[in-house]
Write an enzyme that holds these catalytic residues in place. Sequence first.
Site: not given
Ligand code: TIU
Length: 229
Positions: A26, A134, A131, A164, A74, A159-160, A204
């Site tokens: 993403d 997430k 996709k 995701c 995304e 990210v993030t 863990q």
């Molecule tokens: N790709 C992804 O992490 N989508 C999000 O919406 N991330 C946010 O942190 N909002």
Amino acid sequence: MAKYTFPAEPYPLEFEPESTALLVIDMQRDFVDPGGFGEMLGNDVTPLRSTIEPTRRVLDVARKKGLFVVFTREGHRPDLTDAPPTKLERGHLTTGIGDQGPMGRVLVRGEYGHGIVDELKPLPSEPVLDKPGKGSFYATDLELILRNRGIKTLIVTGVTTEVCVQTTVREANDRGFECIVLEDCVGSYFPEFQKAALEMIKAQGGIFGWVSHSRHVLPVLESIERVPA
Ligand code: TIU
């Protein structure tokens, strides 16, 4: 097949280049670029932008060594039929998914903001998976694509970190893939979430993955023999 080892936490990770893929999650303008949807929501995109350069270095060497590279984005169909109504309503945003945003319709496939940043532009030979959620495995053919290539290990960037990336790593782990997340190649709008998300992965005994840094992984990748096409 030759085995190599990535320095990582909680312990070094063995891998074979033939069964290792680089996953770029993403890295879309809407999340990463100044003036995009992420920034419009009040987020500071600086920590996300800092992932671009190290990710580009990892991408360069992965390509040079013939590793399989997969990108995700995304986003939704223009008619939003693949977007759960709950996702569309979430946050009660004035400008939300499907609405006209600063870089076209927000998180809609084909719009400028939905595209991957120019610095990490996929090659025509590299799969780009769209996709709706997430996780990168949910409602995509990622698992099929990875299994067809015999992939077992995933080098994870994008990210993030806590959304995701972590969702994808959990999904991958449950499917038997081993994930190594590069801490400088994943980014969060929230420094405390970046730290916690990475700690959770490697806690863990590596409960659902490994964490490393591009400075440790790049020399190992440079040392491997090129994977035959
Ligand atoms: N790709 C992804 O992490 N989508 C999000 O919406 N991330 C946010 O942190 N909002």
